[in-house]
Design a protein around this motif. Structure first.
Motif, short mmCIF file in Angstrom:
data_model
loop_
_atom_site.label_atom_id
_atom_site.label_comp_id
_atom_site.label_asym_id
_atom_site.label_seq_id
_atom_site.Cartn_x
_atom_site.Cartn_y
_atom_site.Cartn_z
N ARG A 1 24.20 54.58 77.29
CA ARG A 1 23.99 54.11 75.92
C ARG A 1 25.31 53.90 75.17
O ARG A 1 25.36 53.20 74.17
CB ARG A 1 23.12 55.10 75.15
CG ARG A 1 21.73 55.25 75.74
CD ARG A 1 20.96 56.37 75.06
NE ARG A 1 20.64 56.06 73.68
CZ ARG A 1 20.07 56.92 72.83
NH1 ARG A 1 19.78 58.15 73.23
NH2 ARG A 1 19.80 56.55 71.59
N ASP A 2 26.38 54.54 75.65
CA ASP A 2 27.69 54.44 74.98
C ASP A 2 28.76 54.81 75.98
O ASP A 2 28.48 55.30 77.07
CB ASP A 2 27.74 55.37 73.77
CG ASP A 2 27.45 56.82 74.13
OD1 ASP A 2 28.40 57.56 74.43
OD2 ASP A 2 26.26 57.23 74.13
N THR A 3 29.99 54.60 75.60
CA THR A 3 31.12 55.08 76.37
C THR A 3 31.82 56.14 75.52
O THR A 3 31.19 56.79 74.70
CB THR A 3 32.06 53.93 76.78
OG1 THR A 3 33.09 54.44 77.62
CG2 THR A 3 32.66 53.20 75.59
N LYS A 4 33.09 56.37 75.74
CA LYS A 4 33.86 57.33 74.95
C LYS A 4 35.25 56.76 74.68
O LYS A 4 35.65 55.77 75.28
CB LYS A 4 33.98 58.66 75.71
CG LYS A 4 32.76 59.58 75.60
CD LYS A 4 32.57 60.10 74.18
CE LYS A 4 31.52 61.21 74.10
NZ LYS A 4 30.14 60.72 74.28
N PRO A 5 36.00 57.35 73.75
CA PRO A 5 37.31 56.79 73.38
C PRO A 5 38.22 56.52 74.57
O PRO A 5 38.22 57.28 75.54
CB PRO A 5 37.89 57.88 72.46
CG PRO A 5 36.68 58.49 71.83
CD PRO A 5 35.65 58.51 72.91
N PRO A 6 39.01 55.45 74.49
CA PRO A 6 39.82 54.98 75.63
C PRO A 6 41.11 55.77 75.81
O PRO A 6 42.15 55.45 75.23
CB PRO A 6 40.11 53.52 75.24
CG PRO A 6 40.10 53.53 73.74
CD PRO A 6 39.08 54.53 73.33
N ALA B 1 23.79 56.83 69.31
CA ALA B 1 24.68 56.61 70.45
C ALA B 1 26.03 56.05 70.00
O ALA B 1 27.06 56.35 70.60
CB ALA B 1 24.02 55.66 71.46
N ALA B 2 26.03 55.25 68.93
CA ALA B 2 27.28 54.72 68.39
C ALA B 2 28.15 55.85 67.86
O ALA B 2 29.39 55.84 68.02
CB ALA B 2 26.99 53.70 67.29
N LYS B 3 27.54 56.83 67.23
CA LYS B 3 28.30 57.99 66.76
C LYS B 3 28.80 58.81 67.95
O LYS B 3 29.93 59.31 67.93
CB LYS B 3 27.43 58.85 65.84
CG LYS B 3 27.04 58.16 64.54
CD LYS B 3 26.18 59.07 63.66
CE LYS B 3 25.79 58.40 62.36
NZ LYS B 3 25.00 59.29 61.47
N TRP B 4 27.95 58.96 68.97
CA TRP B 4 28.39 59.68 70.18
C TRP B 4 29.62 59.01 70.78
O TRP B 4 30.49 59.69 71.32
CB TRP B 4 27.28 59.67 71.23
CG TRP B 4 26.09 60.51 70.92
CD1 TRP B 4 25.97 61.52 70.01
CD2 TRP B 4 24.79 60.39 71.55
NE1 TRP B 4 24.71 62.04 70.01
CE2 TRP B 4 23.96 61.37 70.95
CE3 TRP B 4 24.25 59.57 72.54
CZ2 TRP B 4 22.62 61.54 71.33
CZ3 TRP B 4 22.94 59.73 72.92
CH2 TRP B 4 22.14 60.71 72.32
N GLU B 5 29.68 57.68 70.71
CA GLU B 5 30.79 56.96 71.35
C GLU B 5 32.14 57.38 70.79
O GLU B 5 33.15 57.35 71.49
CB GLU B 5 30.59 55.45 71.18
CG GLU B 5 31.57 54.62 71.99
CD GLU B 5 31.10 53.20 72.19
OE1 GLU B 5 30.29 52.95 73.11
OE2 GLU B 5 31.54 52.33 71.41
N SER B 6 32.16 57.80 69.54
CA SER B 6 33.41 58.29 68.94
C SER B 6 33.84 59.62 69.52
O SER B 6 35.00 60.02 69.40
CB SER B 6 33.23 58.44 67.43
OG SER B 6 32.42 59.59 67.15
N GLY B 7 32.89 60.35 70.14
CA GLY B 7 33.15 61.71 70.58
C GLY B 7 33.00 62.72 69.47
O GLY B 7 32.90 63.92 69.72
#
Length: 677
Positions: A385-390, A446-452
Motif C-alpha cells: 500500500r506504500d513504501t518508505k522514505p528513500p 497508508a500515505a501517512k505510513w509512507e512517511s514512517g
C-alpha cells in the motif's frame, strides 16, 4: 651430501614445522578480550510459563529462526529455556526446556544435583550461553552455541569432584507446550512437526545411541545411561537441535552435525564475535572511549544479532527483524532495512548487503519498493500500500565506503536509480520537482505510513490526491522527504563516480543543486528558524516543530545560517534538549504526548541520530558530543547491563517505550558512537 639433498631435507623440515605450527594454532584459545564486553550485557533469564510468554529476552545467532534463554525456575534447571520458535505464528515457545538433564546416583537414584541451590553461574556472551552447577561431589557445565542457521549445539559436561568413583544414572527429558507441534521418533532422532509451519525439528544425541523413548506426542525421555566416573573424570554429551525449512537440505545438515567438534565450533564463534566487537570498539570516537560506551556497543551488536534471520519462505536474502520480541515485527521493512544496513557496515558488510537485497527482491518494474515483507504470508501479507522514505542509496554508499567492492554497487545502482525516479513519477502531484508522501491504494492512512512517522501532527489535516492509477499523494510537500531525496542524489553521485558514469554524475549534481535551493527557500521559515512541511503551492507552512525540521541539516541541504537557527532550537531545554534529546516533536507543543503519541513526542533514536549528525555536518561538534552523551545516558537502561534497547524513549522521564530489542535503535546507537559519523 649434495646441495639438492640438503635443499629437499630443508623443504621437508620446513613443511613439517608449518604443519606442527598450524596444529598448535588450532589448539590455541581464541581471542576473547573484546568478547568479554558482551558478558551478560542482556538478561536472558526466563523460564516460559506459556507459549506466548514475553517476560524475558531470547538469545540466537547465525540467523536462526529460533532462540533460547537461561532458566530461572527450579523445575527446569539442567537445561536451557526453549527453544523460542519464530518458525510459526509470530513467535512461540515450544517448551520450557526441550533437553533437560536428570542425574541420580547408582544406588537409590537420589539426585546428585540440586539444580537451584547448586547453581554457580549463568553467563551469556555474543558467542554462546553457559551455566555451571557444582557441589562437593559433582560439577555440571552446560554450554549452548549455534552451529549454523539451522542448528544449535548443547554440550553437557559432568565431572566427578570427589575422591572416590561415583555411579551415575542419567537421562534427558522434554515436555512440549500445546502449540500444534508433536514429537515422534525417526531413525533414532526426535522429530518435531508442526500443523502451522513447514519447518521440521530434529533433536539428536551426537555420536551416541539415543536409547529414545517417546512417551506421547508431547514428551520424550532419552539417552538413559548408567556409568562410573573416576575421581576427576568427566563425561561429555553433545545434543543438537535443528529447525529447518524445506528449502534447505536436512541430510546435508545431518552430515555436518555428525562431523562436528563442539570445542572447535565454540572457538569459531568466539573468534568471530571478538573480531566484530573489536571492529566496533576500535572505530568509535575518542571522546566515547570509556568502558560504559564499550558496553553500549556490545549491547547494540547483540541486539542486531538476535534479530538476524536467514532466508526462508518468501524472504530470499538474510536480514534483520525490527524486533523478534514483538509479534508484529517478524518481517522486514524497507526503511528499517536501510538503517540496519548502515549499522551493520561497521562489522558485517556481507549481511548489510543481503539486508538491502531482501527488499530489492520485491522491487516493481516501475521502481516501487514494498513497505514490508514476511516469510509466511499466511501469517502476514506483504504491504504494497506504500513504501518508505528513500534512504537505500545512503546504505549502499556506506557499504561501498567500508569494503570498496564494486560488484555490489554494479548490482544495486540501476535499481537505486529506478527507485529514486519512481518518487518523481508517482509522488510529485504538481510536477514541480518537490515530492509528497502518498499511497498506492488511495488510502490516507497508508500515505501517512509512507512517511514512517505514522501519526505525526503535521499530517493531522492532510488529504489525499489522485496522481494516476495506483499513485496518490498527500496535499502537502514534506521537507524530510525532499531532504532525503537531495541526500540520495549526492549518494548516487558517489556511486556513479565509483562506476565511472560521467553522465549520471553531471545529471545528479545538477538536480541536487536545484533541489537544495528549493528546500532552503520553500521549507524554511526565517521567522521561526525552523524547517516545516508546506502546502502544495509552497505558500503556507504546516506548523508544529518536529524532528523533520533537522533532516535538511542531516542531508547538507541547509545554509549555515539556517543550520545555526535550527541548532539553537534543538539545544533549547524547553523544546528538544530534554532528558533524552532530539525527540520527534517539541516538548512545548500542546499536542506533545509521548505516552499516547507514537510519533507525537517519543524519542526515536534514528531521529536523534539524524539530529546529531546534522549538527556535525555544520561544525557544531561540541553540541553533538553533548547531545550524544545526554541521549545515551538519559535513555533508561541503555548504559546498564541487562535491559534491552527499546523502540523509543520518553524524552522527559527516559522511560523505555514500546517494543524491546529494537534493531534500528541499536543500529543508530552504533552510528552515534562511530568515528566516521
Amino acid at each position: 651430501m649434495d646441495n639438492k639433498c640438503i635443499l629437499v631435507i630443508t623443504i621437508i623440515l620446513s613443511l613439517f614445522s608449518c604443519a606442527k605450527s598450524n596444529s598448535n594454532y588450532q589448539k590455541t584459545k581464541p581471542p576473547t578480550k573484546h568478547l568479554k564486553t558482551s558478558n551478560n550485557i542482556l538478561n536472558y533469564k526466563i523460564t516460559p510459563k506459556q507459549p506466548q510468554d514475553k517476560s524475558g529476552l531470547m538469545f540466537s545467532d547465525q540467523g536462526t529462526w529460533f532462540a533460547y534463554g537461561l532458566n530461572n525456575s527450579t523445575p527446569n534447571y539442567g537445561g536451557f529455556s526453549g527453544p523460542y520458535l519464530m518458525t510459526q505464528d509470530n513467535g512461540t515457545w515450544l517448551t520450557p526446556c526441550l533437553t533437560q538433564l536428570h542425574l541420580g546416583n547408582g544406588s537409590d537414584n537420589k539426585n546428585l544435583i540440586d539444580w537451584k541451590n547448586d547453581l554457580v553461574s549463568q553467563n551469556s556472551y555474543a558467542s554462546h550461553l553457559e551455566q555451571t552447577y557444582k557441589n562437593e561431589t559433582i560439577k555440571v557445565k552446560l554450554v549452548l552455541v549455534f552451529l549454523s542457521g539451522h542448528t544449535a549445539l548443547q554440550q553437557f559436561t559432568i565431572t566427578n569432584l570427589s575422591n572416590t568413583p561415583i555411579t551415575i544414572n542419567s537421562h534427558f527429558t522434554g515436555h512440549l507446550f500445546d502449540t500444534g507441534i508433536t514429537i515422534s521418533e525417526e531413525d533414532n532422532y526426535i522429530k518435531l512437526q508442526s500443523k502451522k509451519s513447514n519447518a521440521i525439528g530434529y533433536t539428536q544425541f551426537v555420536n551416541e545411541l539415543n536409547a529414545l523413548f517417546v512417551k506421547d506426542s508431547s514428551s520424550y525421555q532419552a539417552n538413559n545411561q548408567t556409568y562410573i566416573l573416576k575421581p576427576n573424570e568427566l563425561k561429555k554429551t553433545v545434543v543438537s537441535h535443528t529447525f529447518i525449512f524445506p528449502e534447505y537440505n536436512w541430510e546435508n545438515e545431518k552430515k555436518r552435525i555428525a562431523t562436528i567438534d563442539f570445542d572447535s565450533v565454540l572457538n569459531t564463534r568466539k573468534t568471530e564475535k571478538n573480531r566484530q566487537l573489536k571492529l566496533l570498539i576500535d572505530n568509535r570516537k575518542p571522546q566515547f572511549n570509556d568502558s560504559a560506551y564499550t558496553q553500549v556497543l556490545a549491547k547494540a551488536h547483540l541486539t542486531l544479532q538476535n534479530n538476524w534471520r536467514i532466508p526462508a519462505g518468501e524472504i530470499k536474502h538474510a536480514g534483520l527483524f525490527p524486533s523478534y520480541h514483538y509479534k508484529w515485527f517478524n518481517g522486514f521493512w524497507s526503511w528499517d532495512s536501510w538503517k540496519h544496513a548502515v549499522g551493520l557496515t561497521y562489522y558485517n558488510t556481507n549481511l548489510a548487503k543481503d539486508q538491502i537485497r531482501t527488499m530489492f527482491d520485491f522491487q516493481s518494474d516501475d521502481g516501487f519498493i514494498v513497505d514490508c515483507i514476511y516469510r509466511d504470508t499466511l501469517i502476514e501479507k506483504h504491504n504494497y500500500r506504500d513504501t518508505k522514505p528513500p534512504l537505500a542509496a545512503w546504505a549502499v554508499a556506506k557499504i561501498y565506503e567500508k569494503d570498496k567492492v564494486l560488484d555490489f554497487v554494479k548490482e544495486l545502482y540501476p535499481k537505486l536509480k529506478k527507485y529514486h525516479y519512481w518518487w518523481y513519477s508517482k509522488r510529485d502531484h504538481d510536477q514541480d520537482g518537490l515530492c509528497e508522501y502518498g499511497s498506492t491504494d488511495g488510502s490516507l492512512i497508508a500515505a501517512k505510513w509512507e512517511s514512517g512517522m505514522d501519526n505525526a501532527i503535521r499530517f493531522d489535516d492532510s488529504k489525499i490526491l489522485r496522481n494516476a492509477e495506483g499513485a496518490y499523494s498527500l496535499n502537502q510537500e514534506s521537507v524530510d522527504l525532499n531532504a532525503y531525496l537531495y541526500a540520495e542524489k549526492l549518494f548516487l553521485v558517489t556511486l556513479a563516480k565509483a562506476l565511472g558514469n560521467k553522465d549520471d554524475i553531471h545529471q545528479f549534481k545538477a538536480e541536487a543543486k536545484i533541489l537544495k535551493l528549493k528546500i532552503q527557500q520553500q521549507f524554511y521559515d526565517s521567522k521561526d528558524g525552523w524547517f516545516y512541511d508546506t502546502n502544495l503551492e509552497g505558500s503556507k507552512f504546516i506548523k508544529g516543530e518536529g524532528s523533520e525540521g533537522w533532516t535538511a541539516l542531516w542531508a547538507h541541504a541547509a545554509t549555515q545560517e539556517q543550520a545555526e537557527a535550527v541548532k539553537n532550537k534543538m539545544m533549547d531545554p524547553t523544546k528538544f534538549y530534554t532528558k533524552v534529546p532530539f525527540q520527534t516533536m517539541s516538548a512545548d507543543h500542546p499536542k506533545f504526548n509521548p505516552l499516547k503519541g507514537y510519533w507525537r513526542g517519543p524519542n526515536w533514536l534514528d531521529q536523534a541520530y539524524f539530529g546529531v549528525k546534522g549538527l556535525r555536518n555544520y561544525g557544531f561538534n561540541d553540541d553533538a558530543d553533548k547531545a550524544t552523551i545526554q541521549i545515551l545516558k538519559g535513555a533508561n537502561g541503555i548504559m546498564k547491563k541487562g535491559p534491552s534497547i527499546r523502540e523509543n524513549y520518553h524524552p522527559i522521564t527516559g522511560e523505555g517505550l514500546n517494543a524491546q530489542n529494537f534493531s534500528w535503535s541499536a543500529a543508530h546507537v552504533i552510528m552515534l558512537l562511530m568515528n566516521d559519523q
